[in-house]
Design a protein around this motif. Structure first.
Motif, PDB file in Angstrom:
ATOM      1  N   TYR A  28      56.346  58.252   4.750  1.00 12.08           N
ATOM      2  CA  TYR A  28      55.667  57.929   6.190  1.00 12.08           C
ATOM      3  C   TYR A  28      57.232  57.765   7.021  1.00 12.08           C
ATOM      4  N   LEU A  29      58.201  57.107   6.184  1.00 10.36           N
ATOM      5  CA  LEU A  29      59.082  56.851   7.152  1.00 10.36           C
ATOM      6  C   LEU A  29      60.199  58.024   7.002  1.00 10.36           C
ATOM      7  N   VAL A  30      59.875  58.323   6.241  1.00  8.11           N
ATOM      8  CA  VAL A  30      60.875  59.542   5.826  1.00  8.11           C
ATOM      9  C   VAL A  30      61.290  60.222   6.949  1.00  8.11           C
ATOM     10  N   THR A  31      59.031  60.807   7.307  1.00  7.27           N
ATOM     11  CA  THR A  31      58.472  61.499   8.310  1.00  7.27           C
ATOM     12  C   THR A  31      59.280  61.855   9.467  1.00  7.27           C
ATOM     13  N   ILE A  32      58.511  59.870   9.601  1.00 12.63           N
ATOM     14  CA  ILE A  32      59.644  59.622  11.096  1.00 12.63           C
ATOM     15  C   ILE A  32      60.650  59.543  10.962  1.00 12.63           C
ATOM     16  N   ILE A  33      61.099  60.063  10.394  1.00 15.29           N
ATOM     17  CA  ILE A  33      62.540  60.065  10.642  1.00 15.29           C
ATOM     18  C   ILE A  33      62.888  62.156  10.868  1.00 15.29           C
ATOM     19  N   LEU A  34      62.488  62.765   9.721  1.00 13.32           N
ATOM     20  CA  LEU A  34      62.544  63.848  10.084  1.00 13.32           C
ATOM     21  C   LEU A  34      61.732  64.751  12.042  1.00 13.32           C
ATOM     22  N   SER A  35      60.941  64.112  12.348  1.00 12.84           N
ATOM     23  CA  SER A  35      59.921  64.151  12.941  1.00 12.84           C
ATOM     24  C   SER A  35      61.172  63.927  14.853  1.00 12.84           C
ATOM     25  N   VAL A  36      61.674  62.450  14.063  1.00 16.83           N
ATOM     26  CA  VAL A  36      62.183  62.661  14.979  1.00 16.83           C
ATOM     27  C   VAL A  36      63.460  63.254  15.845  1.00 16.83           C
ATOM     28  N   ILE A  37      64.215  63.306  14.071  1.00 18.93           N
ATOM     29  CA  ILE A  37      65.282  64.471  14.532  1.00 18.93           C
ATOM     30  C   ILE A  37      65.880  65.701  15.620  1.00 18.93           C
ATOM     31  N   THR A  38      64.198  65.937  14.549  1.00 17.12           N
ATOM     32  CA  THR A  38      63.703  67.416  14.995  1.00 17.12           C
ATOM     33  C   THR A  38      63.746  67.873  16.498  1.00 17.12           C
ATOM     34  N   THR A  39      62.903  65.872  16.722  1.00 16.60           N
ATOM     35  CA  THR A  39      62.243  66.608  18.288  1.00 16.60           C
ATOM     36  C   THR A  39      64.101  66.088  18.978  1.00 16.60           C
ATOM     37  N   ILE A  64      74.968  70.501  13.781  1.00 15.46           N
ATOM     38  CA  ILE A  64      74.683  71.355  12.387  1.00 15.46           C
ATOM     39  C   ILE A  64      75.019  69.633  11.721  1.00 15.46           C
ATOM     40  N   LEU A  65      75.272  68.550  12.244  1.00 14.53           N
ATOM     41  CA  LEU A  65      75.086  67.188  11.746  1.00 14.53           C
ATOM     42  C   LEU A  65      73.483  67.010  10.780  1.00 14.53           C
ATOM     43  N   LEU A  66      72.888  67.042  12.150  1.00 11.88           N
ATOM     44  CA  LEU A  66      71.596  66.735  12.201  1.00 11.88           C
ATOM     45  C   LEU A  66      70.493  67.780  10.985  1.00 11.88           C
ATOM     46  N   LYS A  70      68.846  66.214   7.804  1.00 13.02           N
ATOM     47  CA  LYS A  70      67.504  66.008   7.571  1.00 13.02           C
ATOM     48  C   LYS A  70      67.447  67.489   5.775  1.00 13.02           C
ATOM     49  N   ALA A  71      68.592  68.029   5.890  1.00 14.02           N
ATOM     50  CA  ALA A  71      68.290  68.224   4.150  1.00 14.02           C
ATOM     51  C   ALA A  71      68.300  67.259   3.178  1.00 14.02           C
ATOM     52  N   GLY A  72      69.205  65.935   3.271  1.00 18.34           N
ATOM     53  CA  GLY A  72      69.359  64.941   2.407  1.00 18.34           C
ATOM     54  C   GLY A  72      68.375  64.782   2.523  1.00 18.34           C
ATOM     55  N   TYR A  73      67.465  64.553   3.236  1.00 21.49           N
ATOM     56  CA  TYR A  73      66.187  63.374   3.337  1.00 21.49           C
ATOM     57  C   TYR A  73      65.427  64.575   2.210  1.00 21.49           C
ATOM     58  N   ILE A  74      65.273  65.660   3.020  1.00 20.58           N
ATOM     59  CA  ILE A  74      64.229  66.756   2.255  1.00 20.58           C
ATOM     60  C   ILE A  74      64.361  66.132   0.423  1.00 20.58           C
ATOM     61  N   VAL A  75      66.242  66.789   0.059  1.00 24.18           N
ATOM     62  CA  VAL A  75      66.329  66.898  -1.764  1.00 24.18           C
ATOM     63  C   VAL A  75      66.461  65.112  -2.139  1.00 24.18           C
TER      64      VAL A  75
ATOM     65  N   PHE B 335      61.686  73.128  -1.418  1.00 25.17           N
ATOM     66  CA  PHE B 335      62.538  74.061  -0.844  1.00 25.17           C
ATOM     67  C   PHE B 335      62.289  75.381   0.214  1.00 25.17           C
ATOM     68  N   VAL B 336      61.533  75.596   0.359  1.00 21.16           N
ATOM     69  CA  VAL B 336      61.237  76.515   1.199  1.00 21.16           C
ATOM     70  C   VAL B 336      61.431  75.282   2.799  1.00 21.16           C
ATOM     71  N   ASP B 337      60.734  74.372   2.531  1.00 20.29           N
ATOM     72  CA  ASP B 337      60.947  73.637   4.241  1.00 20.29           C
ATOM     73  C   ASP B 337      62.335  73.141   4.511  1.00 20.29           C
ATOM     74  N   LEU B 338      62.802  73.090   3.318  1.00 23.43           N
ATOM     75  CA  LEU B 338      64.348  72.812   3.558  1.00 23.43           C
ATOM     76  C   LEU B 338      65.347  74.414   3.878  1.00 23.43           C
ATOM     77  N   VAL B 339      65.043  75.516   3.303  1.00 23.31           N
ATOM     78  CA  VAL B 339      65.631  76.583   3.902  1.00 23.31           C
ATOM     79  C   VAL B 339      65.252  76.839   5.766  1.00 23.31           C
ATOM     80  N   TRP B 340      64.064  76.687   6.191  1.00 20.97           N
ATOM     81  CA  TRP B 340      63.816  76.251   7.633  1.00 20.97           C
ATOM     82  C   TRP B 340      64.653  76.174   8.273  1.00 20.97           C
TER      83      TRP B 340
END
Lengths: 124, 350
Positions: A28-39, A64-66, A70-75, B335-340
């Protein structure tokens, strides 16, 4: 019950309710972080115009940095890369960096050069 | 969690080599290898987008100008729709990771619930992408215009409020053709006026204030005035430099002057593999290819998730005593999310 006619591995990759709660909290914490960055990205994208100015250049770098954050959190969290064996982590990530970094630098530079060639001599 | 993921594997569960490399299952490591190669493929595509952008001889499309439509609400909403799509994919990624977590607890009900949510999220995303494509293909009401000096210009919102394309009220037939009689008033009931207008503009069938219809008849156009038109030069011509803007009456004069003497193909509407109103042709090609390839991945992910969902309902993984399959499809889905995340940045933001 385990079937013995097929091979399955890492079957003991399990956790209980208490640890599950901790993991969910992290998700949930990561969800919030990703949402805030996207916003933030969307708001900046809406209001700051691409006019080639220094502001735009720095916003572009920030985007690009953001994205990389985001990619780092997802992976690391969603794909559990952080929980894998460190050798697997290095194998996958370093292989990727090795190819993609020099490809990016080379092709962006070549694109720039090619653009100048077209501008000077025109398309053939 | 760390110690669990790397905890020892029973020797009877090891690979044929006697050890389990990296202490993960065979399927998972192969999924990682596949994702590595797929990530390089997408990386290659996005880098080629960068190459094309750096070498482009005309202005690259601006995300918030190109993608500013919403279903049922029309244009003027920059990036709203794509932001919605991004949130949707992030949320479906979250529901997937919750399904994986439920799988680790052998919680079949939790897996069912979250996996179902993931599939629904994925389906809405693919549907949204279809709308986005359709919007991109059909283009705007104004399109891109080639001005008299050979420069290419796009129409954007002027400084005094909302950009409005004056509504086409009707066509008053003045000369009869095979279908329409002289004096007839053609309204939206008789034919799609805006569409007919666009075809006539492209074909060079506009002469001053009259339009040549497809049946050979000639009609006078009753059209309201456009408001707040601003032309932005995207590719320089003999007179205008790239980035120059033309406002007000002059903009309208230049825009209509390009085609109202019957000159064909001065205006481009929408994008396809051959033309693109938003910018360089190659931009449309890359847009269709990269977002299409990504959408294809999402579709495959939905199919995989549906197969696994059926297996969850049947209790296959309960019998196996582990839910590693959810982890594997979860890796693919993330991964699909990552690409997006990268597509979003490189196509829509910068």
């Amino acid at each position: 019950m385990l079937r013995d006619d097929i091979y399955e591995y890492a079957v003991d990759h399990k956790h209980g309710e208490t640890e599950g709660k901790k993991i969910r909290k992290k998700i949930y914490l990561v969800t919030i972080i990703l949402s805030v960055i996207t916003t933030v990205e969307v708001i900046l994208g809406m209001y700051i115009k691409n006019d080639g100015s220094l502001t735009w250049q720095s916003i572009k770098t920030l985007f690009i940095l953001l994205t990389v954050v985001k990619a780092g959190y997802i992976v690391m969290v969603f794909m559990h890369m952080n929980d894998e064996h460190r050798h697997l982590r290095k194998l996958i990530l370093f292989s990727y960096y090795l190819f993609i970094l020099d490809l990016t630098i080379l092709l962006l530079h070549e694109g720039w050069v090619y653009g100048h060639v077209l501008q000077t001599y025109g398309a053939y | 969690m760390a110690e669990l993921a790397t905890s020892k594997i029973d020797t009877s569960e090891n690979w044929n080599g006697g050890v389990s490399p990296f202490k993960v299952g065979y399927g998972k490591i192969m999924m990682w290898f596949f994702l590595l190669s797929d990530a390089l493929t997408f990386g290659g595509f996005l880098v080629s987008l960068g190459f094309m952008r750096y070498s482009a001889q005309e202005a690259w499309p601006i995300g918030e100008e190109t993608f500013n439509g919403l279903p049922f609400l029309g244009s003027g909403h920059p990036l709203f729709y794509v932001a919605f799509m991004t949130f949707l994919l992030i949320l479906s990624s979250v529901t997937m990771v919750l399904a994986v977590e439920a799988g680790h607890r052998m919680d079949r009900k939790g897996v069912t619930k979250w996996l179902f949510a993931t599939i629904i999220g994925g389906m809405i995303f693919v549907g949204s992408q279809a709308w986005e494509w359709s919007h991109f293909i059909h283009g705007t009401e104004f399109g891109r215009v080639e001005l008299a000096d050979g420069s290419l210009a796009n129409v954007v919102e002027g400084p005094n409020g909302k950009l409005v394309f004056g509504e086409i009220k009707s066509f008053q037939v003045t000369e009869a053709g095979s279908e329409y009689k002289a004096g007839q008033l053609l309204t939206e009931k008789d034919l799609d006026l805006a569409h007919t207008w666009e075809h006539a503009v492209v074909a060079g069938h506009i002469h001053g204030n009259s339009i040549h219809l497809s049946d050979g008849s000639i009609a006078t156009i009753n059209k309201e005035k456009d408001q707040n038109v601003r032309l932005v030069i995207k590719k320089e011509g003999g007179k205008y430099e790239r980035g120059q803007v033309i406002d007000g009456e002059d903009a309208i004069k230049q825009y209509y002057g390009a085609f109202n003497d019957g000159t064909p193909t001065k205006v481009t509407y929408g994008a396809n593999m051959k033309t693109n109103e938003y910018g360089p042709k190659v931009y449309a090609n890359l847009f269709f290819f990269i977002t299409g390839f990504h959408g294809f991945h999402v579709s495959i992910g939905i199919i995989l998730n549906i197969i696994i969902f059926i297996n969850v309902l049947k209790g296959t993984y309960e019998k196996r005593n582990h839910y590693e399959m959810i982890e594997k499809s979860g890796l693919y889905w993330h991964f699909v999310d990552l690409v997006w995340v990268f597509v979003f940045t490189f196509f829509y933001l910068i």
